[in-house]
Write a protein that holds these residues in place. Structure first.
Motif, mmCIF file in Angstrom:
data_model
loop_
_atom_site.group_PDB
_atom_site.id
_atom_site.type_symbol
_atom_site.label_atom_id
_atom_site.label_comp_id
_atom_site.label_asym_id
_atom_site.label_seq_id
_atom_site.Cartn_x
_atom_site.Cartn_y
_atom_site.Cartn_z
ATOM 1 N N ASP A 1 0.751 -1.304 0.058
ATOM 2 C CA ASP A 1 -0.064 0.021 -0.015
ATOM 3 C C ASP A 1 1.033 1.544 0.029
ATOM 4 O O ASP A 1 1.925 1.193 0.606
ATOM 5 N N LYS A 2 0.424 2.467 -0.679
ATOM 6 C CA LYS A 2 1.026 3.514 -0.839
ATOM 7 C C LYS A 2 1.400 4.171 0.580
ATOM 8 O O LYS A 2 2.360 4.863 0.631
ATOM 9 N N SER A 3 0.801 3.809 1.634
ATOM 10 C CA SER A 3 0.950 4.498 3.158
ATOM 11 C C SER A 3 2.221 4.174 3.117
ATOM 12 O O SER A 3 2.863 4.763 4.009
ATOM 13 N N PHE A 4 2.787 2.800 2.855
ATOM 14 C CA PHE A 4 3.944 2.376 3.710
ATOM 15 C C PHE A 4 5.184 3.125 2.717
ATOM 16 O O PHE A 4 6.119 3.224 3.197
ATOM 17 N N GLY B 1 3.859 4.240 -10.001
ATOM 18 C CA GLY B 1 3.743 5.537 -9.130
ATOM 19 C C GLY B 1 3.716 6.777 -10.110
ATOM 20 O O GLY B 1 4.281 6.786 -11.446
ATOM 21 N N PHE B 2 3.359 7.772 -9.593
ATOM 22 C CA PHE B 2 3.601 9.182 -10.472
ATOM 23 C C PHE B 2 4.693 9.503 -10.923
ATOM 24 O O PHE B 2 5.093 10.205 -11.974
ATOM 25 N N MET B 3 6.009 9.158 -10.046
ATOM 26 C CA MET B 3 7.351 9.311 -10.638
ATOM 27 C C MET B 3 7.693 8.856 -11.899
ATOM 28 O O MET B 3 8.201 9.481 -12.707
ATOM 29 N N PHE B 4 7.057 7.617 -12.437
ATOM 30 C CA PHE B 4 7.455 7.298 -13.624
ATOM 31 C C PHE B 4 6.057 7.068 -14.462
ATOM 32 O O PHE B 4 6.097 6.900 -15.643
ATOM 33 N N GLY B 5 4.971 7.367 -14.043
ATOM 34 C CA GLY B 5 3.958 7.510 -15.084
ATOM 35 C C GLY B 5 2.402 7.615 -14.314
ATOM 36 O O GLY B 5 2.177 6.979 -13.340
ATOM 37 N N LYS B 6 1.643 8.647 -14.613
ATOM 38 C CA LYS B 6 0.366 8.857 -14.122
ATOM 39 C C LYS B 6 -0.635 8.116 -14.861
ATOM 40 O O LYS B 6 -0.382 7.497 -15.993
ATOM 41 N N PRO B 7 -1.806 7.707 -14.254
ATOM 42 C CA PRO B 7 -2.936 6.963 -15.109
ATOM 43 C C PRO B 7 -3.201 7.888 -16.287
ATOM 44 O O PRO B 7 -3.092 9.066 -16.276
#
Ligand code: C2E
Ligand code: MG
Ligand code: MG
Ligand code: MG
Length: 287
Positions: free
Chosen positions: A210-213, A265-271
Motif C-alpha cells: 500500500d502507498k501509505s507504507f 507511481g506518479f514518478m514514472f507515470g500517471k494514469p
C-alpha cells in the motif's frame, strides 16, 4: 460534494444508535442524488478507463498497466473512484460496472498485445461485492473467451476486505480463478488484514504494498524498515512484489535496495488515456 462521509454511520456497526442530526438530511439527499446519477452514468457512457504503467524495478522496463475507472459526470465533474465505488457496491451496481471494466480493459489490452507483443500484463481491480457474485468465475471465463487473450496476462487485484467473512468459500473461489491461469494480486497490502496465518493459504501471485507504507519511506522514522520486511514476507510466499505510489527517488532507491520487483507511481507515470498508452509503447519499444 461527493464524499464518503455519509457512509460512516453504517461502518460504526449495526448496534450503534445514530442520532439524527439536521445535516443528515442534506447527506441523505446528496446520497439519493448520487445514486440516481450513478444509475444513469453507465448508459450515458460517462465511465471510461485510464491505465497506469507498472515497471520492473531493476531495468525500468514496462511490466504492464493497471486499469482505473473514471467517472466524468455532467453534474459533478470528475468524481474520484473512492467517492463512488463504495456507493456502487452498496447498490450492487458494481457488478455490472466491474464487468464492463474487465471486458473493456481486456479488449483494449488485447489490441495492444497484438500490436506490440511485449508480453505485458493488465491488472484490473475487482470489488469484494463482485467476487461474491456466484457468476463471477463465469464472467471472467467469458471475458477471456470473448477477447481471446492469454489468461496469464490478466491479473485481478483483490483487497483484504474479501477475507472478512466466508474465508473457506473465498479461497475455493480464488482457486477456481487460478485454475483459469489468471493471476491474482492482493492490493493495498498491509492496511486491513489482521491474520497473517491466512496469507499462506491464499493463491496469491502478487502483493501490492500500500502507498501509505511507501509514503513512510520519505519520513525519517522507524517504520521505514517495515517495507523491507513486507518484501521479504512476500518473497517467502513466492509472490511478486509491486510497490504503489512511488513519487520520489528516496523511495525508489530503498525499494531497489530491498529487491522490490515492480514499481508503480506518479514518478514514472500517471494514469493515462489509451492513446497515451499507445504512444508510450511506440516510443519505448522494449525499454
Ligand atoms: P488502487 O487500486 O490502490 O489504485 C491505486 C490508486 O493510487 C489510483 O487512484 C492511482 O491513481 C493512485 N496512485 C498511483 N500512483 C500514485 C502516486 O504516485 N501518488 C498518488 N498520490 N497516487 C497514486 P484512483 O485511480 O483514484 O483509484 C483509487 C481506488 O479506487 C483504487 O485504488 C481502487 O481501490 C479503486 N478503483 C479504481 N478503479 C476501480 C475499478 O475499476 N474497480 C474497482 N472495484 N475499484 C476501482
Ligand atoms: Mg503474447
Ligand atoms: Mg489496484
Ligand atoms: Mg492499491
Amino acid at each position: 460534494s461527493a464524499d464518503t462521509s455519509m457512509y460512516k454511520a453504517k461502518e460504526l456497526g449495526r448496534n450503534n444508535i445514530q442520532f439524527f442530526r439536521p445535516d443528515m438530511k442534506a447527506e441523505i439527499l446528496n446520497k439519493i442524488q448520487m445514486e440516481s446519477l450513478l444509475l444513469k452514468a453507465y448508459e450515458n457512457k460517462e465511465f471510461f478507463i485510464e491505465y497506469q504503467p507498472q515497471f520492473n524495478a531493476e531495468d525500468h522496463r514496462i511490466r504492464g498497466f493497471e486499469a482505473l475507472i473514471r467517472w466524468d459526470s455532467p453534474h459533478y465533474g470528475r468524481v474520484a473512484p473512492m467517492s463512488f465505488i463504495p456507493l456502487a457496491e452498496e447498490m450492487g451496481l458494481i457488478i455490472g460496472i466491474g464487468q464492463w471494466v474487465l471486458l473493456t480493459a481486456c479488449h483494449k489490452f488485447k489490441e495492444l498485445d497484438t500490436r506490440f507483443d511485449q508480453n505485458l500484463c493488465i491488472s484490473v481491480n475487482v470489488s469484494a461485492v463482485q467476487m461474491r457474485d456466484k457468476n463471477f468465475v463465469d464472467i471472467v471465463k467469458n471475458v477471456l473467451d470473448e477477447t481471446n487473450m492469454d489468461p496469464k496476462q490478466l491479473e485481478l487485484e483483490i483487497t483484504e476486505s474479501l477475507f472478512i467473512d466466508h474465508i473457506e468459500e473465498t479461497i475455493d473461489m480464488l482457486n477456481e480463478i487460478k485454475s483459469l491461469n489468471v493471476r491474482i494480486s492482493l492490493d493495498d497490502f498491509g492496511t486491513g488484514f489482521s491474520s497473517l496465518s491466512y496469507l499462506r493459504r491464499l493463491p496469491i501471485d502478487t502483493l501490492k504494498i500500500d502507498k501509505s507504507f511507501i509514503d513512510d519511506l520519505t519520513d525519517k522514522d522507524s517504520s521505514i524498515r517495515i517495507v523491507g520486511d513486507i518484501i521479504s514476507l512476500g518473497h517467502n510466499l513466492d509472490a511478486h512484489i509491486v510497490a504503489e505510489g512511488i513519487e520520489n527517488s528516496t523511495q525508489l532507491d530503498y525499494l531497489k535496495n530491498h529487491n522490490c520487483d515492480c514499481i508503480q507511481g506518479f514518478m514514472f507515470g500517471k494514469p493515462m488515456c489509451f492513446k497515451d498508452v499507445e504512444a508510450l509503447l511506440e516510443k519505448n519499444p522494449l525499454k
